[in-house]
Design a protein around this motif. Structure first.
Motif, PDB file in Angstrom:
ATOM      1  N   LEU A   8       8.199   7.246  22.984  1.00 26.27           N
ATOM      2  CA  LEU A   8       8.495   6.662  21.684  1.00 26.27           C
ATOM      3  C   LEU A   8       7.183   6.318  20.979  1.00 26.27           C
ATOM      4  CD1 LEU A   8      10.696   5.480  19.773  1.00 26.27           C
ATOM      5  CD2 LEU A   8      10.377   3.328  20.966  1.00 26.27           C
ATOM      6  N   LYS A   9       7.023   6.796  19.755  1.00 22.26           N
ATOM      7  CA  LYS A   9       5.848   6.449  18.960  1.00 22.26           C
ATOM      8  C   LYS A   9       6.176   5.150  18.228  1.00 22.26           C
ATOM      9  CE  LYS A   9       5.265  11.203  17.988  1.00 22.26           C
ATOM     10  NZ  LYS A   9       5.819  12.047  16.975  1.00 22.26           N
ATOM     11  N   ILE A  10       5.227   4.231  18.235  1.00 22.95           N
ATOM     12  CA  ILE A  10       5.432   2.944  17.583  1.00 22.95           C
ATOM     13  C   ILE A  10       4.423   2.782  16.461  1.00 22.95           C
ATOM     14  CG2 ILE A  10       5.445   0.436  17.863  1.00 22.95           C
ATOM     15  CD1 ILE A  10       6.280   0.906  20.771  1.00 22.95           C
ATOM     16  N   GLY A  11       4.954   2.495  15.290  1.00 23.79           N
ATOM     17  CA  GLY A  11       4.122   2.220  14.132  1.00 23.79           C
ATOM     18  C   GLY A  11       4.287   0.766  13.728  1.00 23.79           C
ATOM     19  N   VAL A  12       3.326   0.261  13.020  1.00 25.74           N
ATOM     20  CA  VAL A  12       3.386  -1.113  12.520  1.00 25.74           C
ATOM     21  C   VAL A  12       3.047  -1.107  11.043  1.00 25.74           C
ATOM     22  CG1 VAL A  12       2.778  -2.165  14.734  1.00 25.74           C
ATOM     23  CG2 VAL A  12       0.974  -1.611  13.101  1.00 25.74           C
ATOM     24  N   SER A  13       3.577  -2.072  10.333  1.00 32.01           N
ATOM     25  CA  SER A  13       3.201  -2.281   8.944  1.00 32.01           C
ATOM     26  C   SER A  13       3.278  -3.773   8.664  1.00 32.01           C
ATOM     27  CB  SER A  13       4.096  -1.487   7.990  1.00 32.01           C
ATOM     28  OG  SER A  13       5.418  -1.946   8.039  1.00 32.01           O
ATOM     29  N   CYS A  14       2.740  -4.169   7.537  1.00 34.31           N
ATOM     30  CA  CYS A  14       2.680  -5.597   7.252  1.00 34.31           C
ATOM     31  C   CYS A  14       2.838  -5.842   5.762  1.00 34.31           C
ATOM     32  CB  CYS A  14       1.339  -6.139   7.742  1.00 34.31           C
ATOM     33  SG  CYS A  14       1.281  -7.919   7.848  1.00 34.31           S
ATOM     34  N   LEU A  15       3.730  -6.752   5.420  1.00 34.89           N
ATOM     35  CA  LEU A  15       3.818  -7.254   4.056  1.00 34.89           C
ATOM     36  C   LEU A  15       2.681  -8.252   3.939  1.00 34.89           C
ATOM     37  CD1 LEU A  15       6.867  -6.458   4.835  1.00 34.89           C
ATOM     38  CD2 LEU A  15       7.453  -7.934   2.941  1.00 34.89           C
ATOM     39  N   ILE A  16       1.734  -7.986   3.065  1.00 35.73           N
ATOM     40  CA  ILE A  16       0.563  -8.845   2.938  1.00 35.73           C
ATOM     41  C   ILE A  16       0.644  -9.586   1.614  1.00 35.73           C
ATOM     42  CG2 ILE A  16      -1.946  -8.936   2.802  1.00 35.73           C
ATOM     43  CD1 ILE A  16      -2.022  -6.427   4.529  1.00 35.73           C
ATOM     44  N   PHE A  17       0.662 -10.910   1.704  1.00 40.68           N
ATOM     45  CA  PHE A  17       0.736 -11.761   0.518  1.00 40.68           C
ATOM     46  C   PHE A  17      -0.603 -12.447   0.301  1.00 40.68           C
ATOM     47  CE2 PHE A  17       5.059 -11.283   1.984  1.00 40.68           C
ATOM     48  CZ  PHE A  17       5.749 -11.021   0.818  1.00 40.68           C
ATOM     49  N   ASP A  18      -0.876 -12.819  -0.956  1.00 43.50           N
ATOM     50  CA  ASP A  18      -2.156 -13.451  -1.268  1.00 43.50           C
ATOM     51  C   ASP A  18      -2.178 -14.926  -0.888  1.00 43.50           C
ATOM     52  OD1 ASP A  18      -0.432 -14.242  -3.376  1.00 43.50           O
ATOM     53  OD2 ASP A  18      -2.136 -14.539  -4.715  1.00 43.50           O
ATOM     54  N   SER A  19      -1.000 -15.538  -0.702  1.00 52.04           N
ATOM     55  CA  SER A  19      -0.934 -16.953  -0.326  1.00 52.04           C
ATOM     56  C   SER A  19       0.445 -17.254   0.250  1.00 52.04           C
ATOM     57  CB  SER A  19      -1.182 -17.848  -1.547  1.00 52.04           C
ATOM     58  OG  SER A  19      -0.073 -17.778  -2.431  1.00 52.04           O
ATOM     59  N   MET A  20       0.600 -18.478   0.726  1.00 49.18           N
ATOM     60  CA  MET A  20       1.895 -18.909   1.272  1.00 49.18           C
ATOM     61  C   MET A  20       2.973 -19.028   0.188  1.00 49.18           C
ATOM     62  SD  MET A  20       1.953 -19.002   4.501  1.00 49.18           S
ATOM     63  CE  MET A  20       3.479 -19.897   4.743  1.00 49.18           C
ATOM     64  N   LYS A  21       2.583 -18.938  -1.076  1.00 56.99           N
ATOM     65  CA  LYS A  21       3.579 -18.968  -2.153  1.00 56.99           C
ATOM     66  C   LYS A  21       4.434 -17.704  -2.145  1.00 56.99           C
ATOM     67  CE  LYS A  21       0.745 -21.622  -5.347  1.00 56.99           C
ATOM     68  NZ  LYS A  21       0.070 -21.569  -6.656  1.00 56.99           N
ATOM     69  N   LEU A  22       3.919 -16.642  -1.542  1.00 58.07           N
ATOM     70  CA  LEU A  22       4.598 -15.348  -1.466  1.00 58.07           C
ATOM     71  C   LEU A  22       4.966 -14.813  -2.850  1.00 58.07           C
ATOM     72  CD1 LEU A  22       7.040 -15.922   1.566  1.00 58.07           C
ATOM     73  CD2 LEU A  22       4.632 -15.303   1.614  1.00 58.07           C
ATOM     74  N   ASP A  23       4.071 -15.041  -3.824  1.00 56.64           N
ATOM     75  CA  ASP A  23       4.386 -14.556  -5.168  1.00 56.64           C
ATOM     76  C   ASP A  23       3.602 -13.306  -5.563  1.00 56.64           C
ATOM     77  OD1 ASP A  23       1.977 -15.830  -5.456  1.00 56.64           O
ATOM     78  OD2 ASP A  23       2.548 -16.983  -7.218  1.00 56.64           O
ATOM     79  N   LYS A  24       2.656 -12.874  -4.713  1.00 54.59           N
ATOM     80  CA  LYS A  24       1.937 -11.617  -4.945  1.00 54.59           C
ATOM     81  C   LYS A  24       1.837 -10.876  -3.618  1.00 54.59           C
ATOM     82  CE  LYS A  24      -0.967 -13.244  -8.711  1.00 54.59           C
ATOM     83  NZ  LYS A  24      -2.356 -13.512  -9.107  1.00 54.59           N
ATOM     84  N   ILE A  25       2.164  -9.587  -3.663  1.00 54.03           N
ATOM     85  CA  ILE A  25       2.136  -8.756  -2.454  1.00 54.03           C
ATOM     86  C   ILE A  25       1.145  -7.612  -2.656  1.00 54.03           C
ATOM     87  CG2 ILE A  25       4.096  -7.342  -3.209  1.00 54.03           C
ATOM     88  CD1 ILE A  25       4.911  -7.212  -0.215  1.00 54.03           C
ATOM     89  N   LEU A  26       0.387  -7.320  -1.602  1.00 49.98           N
ATOM     90  CA  LEU A  26      -0.599  -6.251  -1.635  1.00 49.98           C
ATOM     91  C   LEU A  26       0.021  -4.970  -1.097  1.00 49.98           C
ATOM     92  CD1 LEU A  26      -3.660  -5.595  -2.119  1.00 49.98           C
ATOM     93  CD2 LEU A  26      -3.960  -6.014   0.326  1.00 49.98           C
TER      94      LEU A  26
END
Length: 158
Positions: A8-26
């Motif tokens: 099984l191939k395993i990939g990872v990804s990440c939702l990256i936010f600029d702060s704990m406010k979670l109002d901007k995503i990279l």
């Protein structure tokens, strides 16, 4: 002769936010097929040197964006399994910890990562994430963001 099963191939990804406010995503635009030129979460494959899939998320985020991140503790993870490709992707949430992007020293000049911070809370902003069309993003990107925001954000609109 027995049928050999592929690992099984395993990939990872990440939702990256600029702060704990979670109002901007990279997000990044994918450089290579499959899904070339579509907006995506930073990510890649789990490598032998990674002790845990969370190590891979942190490493891939840095390799693809130049940002150091910290993963949220006790978080939920999104898991996508593609049975026909024998591939699984684990997605988590990270917060940028360094405000200055670091030079990555890429050796291939043809590989330039396009990255952008998208707004999540103000539909009137020109970089509002949910004004993107599904065809501009990797499959399920918008739904994954909505799912995580519903759990972690006080303002889970739209």
């Amino acid at each position: 002769m027995k049928n050999a099963t592929k690992p099984l191939k395993i990939g990872v990804s990440c939702l990256i936010f600029d702060s704990m406010k979670l109002d901007k995503i990279l997000l990044i635009k994918r450089e290579k097929p499959p899904l070339k030129d579509l907006w995506s979460f930073p990510g890649g494959r789990l490598e032998e040197s990674d002790k845990h899939f969370t190590d891979a998320m942190i490493r891939e985020a840095y390799e693809e964006t130049g940002y150091k991140i910290k993963l949220l503790e006790n978080q939920l993870y999104n898991i996508e399994y593609f049975i026909n490709k024998e591939y699984m992707i684990l997605t988590g949430i990270g917060i940028i910890t360094n405000s200055q992007v670091e030079t990555l020293g890429r050796t291939d000049p043809d590989l330039k990562i396009v990255q952008k911070l998208f707004q999540l809370s103000n539909p009137k902003e020109k970089d509002y994430l949910f004004s993107l069309q599904d065809a501009e993003c990797i499959p399920h990107l918008l739904n994954i963001v909505k799912k995580f925001r519903a759990v972690y954000s006080k303002d889970a609109s739209p």
